[in-house]
Design a protein around this motif. Sequence first.
Motif, PDB file in Angstrom:
ATOM      1  N   LEU A  34       0.772  -1.130  -0.068  1.00  0.00           N
ATOM      2  CA  LEU A  34      -0.080   0.026  -0.068  1.00  0.00           C
ATOM      3  C   LEU A  34       0.891   1.256  -0.135  1.00  0.00           C
ATOM      4  CD1 LEU A  34      -3.015  -1.166   2.244  1.00  0.00           C
ATOM      5  CD2 LEU A  34      -2.859  -1.085   0.022  1.00  0.00           C
TER       6      LEU A  34
ATOM      7  N   CYS B 111     -10.114  -5.642  -1.364  1.00  0.00           N
ATOM      8  CA  CYS B 111      -9.323  -5.959  -2.430  1.00  0.00           C
ATOM      9  C   CYS B 111      -8.061  -6.513  -2.100  1.00  0.00           C
ATOM     10  CB  CYS B 111      -9.066  -4.476  -3.118  1.00  0.00           C
ATOM     11  SG  CYS B 111      -8.286  -3.508  -1.894  1.00  0.00           S
TER      12      CYS B 111
ATOM     13  N   PRO C 128      -4.759  -5.377  -2.894  1.00  0.00           N
ATOM     14  CA  PRO C 128      -3.633  -5.138  -2.146  1.00  0.00           C
ATOM     15  C   PRO C 128      -3.908  -4.937  -0.815  1.00  0.00           C
ATOM     16  CG  PRO C 128      -4.366  -3.680  -3.962  1.00  0.00           C
ATOM     17  CD  PRO C 128      -5.440  -4.857  -3.960  1.00  0.00           C
ATOM     18  N   VAL C 129      -5.138  -4.837  -0.289  1.00  0.00           N
ATOM     19  CA  VAL C 129      -5.559  -4.979   1.395  1.00  0.00           C
ATOM     20  C   VAL C 129      -4.974  -6.257   1.458  1.00  0.00           C
ATOM     21  CG1 VAL C 129      -7.157  -5.020   2.923  1.00  0.00           C
ATOM     22  CG2 VAL C 129      -6.865  -3.217   1.398  1.00  0.00           C
TER      23      VAL C 129
ATOM     24  N   CYS D  21      -8.694   6.387  -0.035  1.00  0.00           N
ATOM     25  CA  CYS D  21      -9.645   5.203  -0.102  1.00  0.00           C
ATOM     26  C   CYS D  21     -10.092   4.890   1.434  1.00  0.00           C
ATOM     27  CB  CYS D  21      -9.066   3.784  -0.775  1.00  0.00           C
ATOM     28  SG  CYS D  21      -9.875   2.589  -0.467  1.00  0.00           S
TER      29      CYS D  21
ATOM     30  N   LYS E 210     -10.592   2.124   2.793  1.00  0.00           N
ATOM     31  CA  LYS E 210      -9.773   0.823   3.231  1.00  0.00           C
ATOM     32  C   LYS E 210      -8.554   1.424   4.046  1.00  0.00           C
ATOM     33  CE  LYS E 210     -12.063  -2.330   0.730  1.00  0.00           C
ATOM     34  NZ  LYS E 210     -12.411  -2.742  -0.842  1.00  0.00           N
ATOM     35  N   PHE E 211      -7.972   2.350   3.535  1.00  0.00           N
ATOM     36  CA  PHE E 211      -6.691   2.939   4.300  1.00  0.00           C
ATOM     37  C   PHE E 211      -7.069   3.681   5.483  1.00  0.00           C
ATOM     38  CE2 PHE E 211      -3.037   3.431   1.266  1.00  0.00           C
ATOM     39  CZ  PHE E 211      -3.383   2.859   0.069  1.00  0.00           C
TER      40      PHE E 211
ATOM     41  N   HIS F 247      -2.616   2.062  -9.217  1.00  0.00           N
ATOM     42  CA  HIS F 247      -2.127   2.710  -8.096  1.00  0.00           C
ATOM     43  C   HIS F 247      -0.734   2.357  -7.960  1.00  0.00           C
ATOM     44  CE1 HIS F 247      -6.245   3.506  -6.374  1.00  0.00           C
ATOM     45  NE2 HIS F 247      -6.559   2.702  -7.293  1.00  0.00           N
TER      46      HIS F 247
ATOM     47  N   TYR G 100       0.722   1.057  -5.678  1.00  0.00           N
ATOM     48  CA  TYR G 100       1.151  -0.446  -4.767  1.00  0.00           C
ATOM     49  C   TYR G 100       0.755  -1.558  -5.871  1.00  0.00           C
ATOM     50  CZ  TYR G 100      -3.609   1.274  -3.580  1.00  0.00           C
ATOM     51  OH  TYR G 100      -4.818   1.756  -3.738  1.00  0.00           O
TER      52      TYR G 100
ATOM     53  N   SER H  63      -7.363  -3.772  -9.452  1.00  0.00           N
ATOM     54  CA  SER H  63      -7.438  -4.663  -8.498  1.00  0.00           C
ATOM     55  C   SER H  63      -8.982  -5.027  -8.472  1.00  0.00           C
ATOM     56  CB  SER H  63      -7.068  -4.510  -7.163  1.00  0.00           C
ATOM     57  OG  SER H  63      -5.602  -4.060  -7.089  1.00  0.00           O
TER      58      SER H  63
ATOM     59  N   GLY I  14     -12.359  -5.522  -6.959  1.00  0.00           N
ATOM     60  CA  GLY I  14     -12.791  -5.040  -5.751  1.00  0.00           C
ATOM     61  C   GLY I  14     -12.448  -3.562  -5.311  1.00  0.00           C
ATOM     62  N   CYS I  15     -11.869  -3.015  -6.446  1.00  0.00           N
ATOM     63  CA  CYS I  15     -11.319  -1.642  -6.017  1.00  0.00           C
ATOM     64  C   CYS I  15     -12.628  -0.364  -6.279  1.00  0.00           C
ATOM     65  CB  CYS I  15     -10.211  -1.337  -6.576  1.00  0.00           C
ATOM     66  SG  CYS I  15      -9.663   0.440  -6.575  1.00  0.00           S
ATOM     67  N   GLY I  16     -13.038  -0.052  -5.507  1.00  0.00           N
ATOM     68  CA  GLY I  16     -14.252   0.963  -5.650  1.00  0.00           C
ATOM     69  C   GLY I  16     -13.787   1.937  -6.410  1.00  0.00           C
ATOM     70  N   ILE I  17     -12.685   2.665  -6.022  1.00  0.00           N
ATOM     71  CA  ILE I  17     -12.347   3.808  -6.627  1.00  0.00           C
ATOM     72  C   ILE I  17     -12.085   3.741  -8.249  1.00  0.00           C
ATOM     73  CG2 ILE I  17     -10.273   5.321  -6.920  1.00  0.00           C
ATOM     74  CD1 ILE I  17     -10.349   5.453  -3.611  1.00  0.00           C
TER      75      ILE I  17
HETATM   76  S1  SF4 Z   1      -7.940   2.548  -3.605  1.00  0.00           S
HETATM   77 FE1  SF4 Z   1      -8.746   0.387  -4.343  1.00  0.00          FE
HETATM   78  S2  SF4 Z   1      -7.098  -0.893  -4.471  1.00  0.00           S
HETATM   79 FE2  SF4 Z   1      -6.539   0.644  -3.061  1.00  0.00          FE
HETATM   80  S3  SF4 Z   1      -6.956   0.159  -1.217  1.00  0.00           S
HETATM   81 FE3  SF4 Z   1      -8.844   1.179  -1.707  1.00  0.00          FE
HETATM   82  S4  SF4 Z   1     -10.451  -0.448  -2.663  1.00  0.00           S
HETATM   83 FE4  SF4 Z   1      -8.348  -1.375  -2.489  1.00  0.00          FE
END
Ligand code: SF4
Length: 331
Positions: free
Chosen positions: A11, A54, A56-57, A89, A91-92, A192, A194, A267, A269-272
Motif C-alpha cells: 500500500l 481488495c 492490495p489489502v 480510499c 480501506k486505508f 495505483h 502499490y 485490482s 473489488g477496488c471501488g475507486i
Molecule cells: S483504492 Fe482500491 S485497491 Fe486501493 S485499497 Fe482502496 S479499494 Fe483497495
Amino acid sequence: MAIKIGIPRALWFFDYYPLWKTFYEELGAEVILSDPTNKETLDLGVKNTVDEACLPVKIFHGHVLNLKDRVDVIFIPKVMSVYENEYICPKFCGLPEMVNHSIPGLPQIIDTEINFNRSRKSLKWTIYQFGRVITKNPIKIWNAYKKALEVYNQYREKIMDGNFPLDGEINEVLTQKNIKQKKNIKVALLGHSYNIFDSYGSMNLIQKLLDQHIEVIVPEMMDFEEINHNVGQLEKKMFWSFGRKILGTAMHIAEKNEVDGVIYLSSFGCGIDSIIEDLSERKTRKSAEIPYLLITVDEHTGEAGVNTRLEAFLDMIEWRKRDENNLSAHG
Ligand code: SF4
C-alpha cells in the motif's frame, strides 16, 4: 538495544517508505521491511483477510504476518488524507483496525492518524505522535522529520527522472533499460503505485514491457502541477488523491498524444478504480484514439492469461504503427 520497527512492503509503502524509514532510523530505531511480495505473502494475506477486501489489502495483511514475530512495533498509520481537501480510499482509513481484528497476537501498532485536512499545528502534533514511540524529545523528532522529508524529496525526484521503485527499491538497471528502448514504442502504465510497483502482485508487468523494448511511463513520473492543472478542468473536483494522480495522467496522455497505448492495472473489488478506470479509458480513447488495455487482477488471476493479452495488445500497437495507412487498428 534499538527498537525494531516493522514496515509492511505494501500500500502506501511505495509512495512514502523512504520518509518513514529515514525518520525512524534518525531516531535510533532499527527498521525492518517485510520481504517483497511472494506466493506465501499472498496466501497468508488471503487466508487472514475478510473476503470482501481488495487484493492490495489482502497482500498488506500478508506483509504484516511476515513481520509479526520479528519486530517490536508494526507501522500501520491510519491514513485519512495526504493532501488538503482530499481523501484516501476508506480501506486505508480503517486499516489498523482491520488488521488488528484479523490477526491476533500482533505486537504494538503505530496507528497514528495522518490527516492533512487538519491544521498545520496538528500536523506537528501528528509527527510527534509518530516519534514518541522512540523518544519524547520533540526537537529530536522534528529534526528527524526534516531529514526524512529531504530523503523523500530526493526519492520523488528520482522517480520523476524515470526510475522505477520496484518493490520499493529504485532499480537503476531497469531505468537504463527504459531509456535505451529501441522499438520506439511508448506505453503508459496507469494504476495505483502499490499495484504497479509490486513485482509479484503486478506479475512483473513493468519488467515484461521493458523486456519487449517498450518504453514505460507511470503516473508517479508526472509533474504534480500538471496533474492538478489537468484535473482542474473536470466539472467536479476529484477528491480522491489516487484518482487525481491517475486521471491527471490519463488527461495528459489524451492531450499530448505522445504514447502509443495505455495499460490500466486494476485490482478486483477496488471501488475507486471502478470510476477512475472508466473515466481514464473514456479520456484516452476519445481524445487520443490509442489502444487501451485493462488488466484486473485478483488472487486467482493466472499469469499465462495476462501474458497472452499483453502480447496481443503489443502486437496491435506494432501493427498500427506499421500499417495504419492501410488497416485501421481501431476496429
Ligand atoms: S483504492 Fe482500491 S485497491 Fe486501493 S485499497 Fe482502496 S479499494 Fe483497495
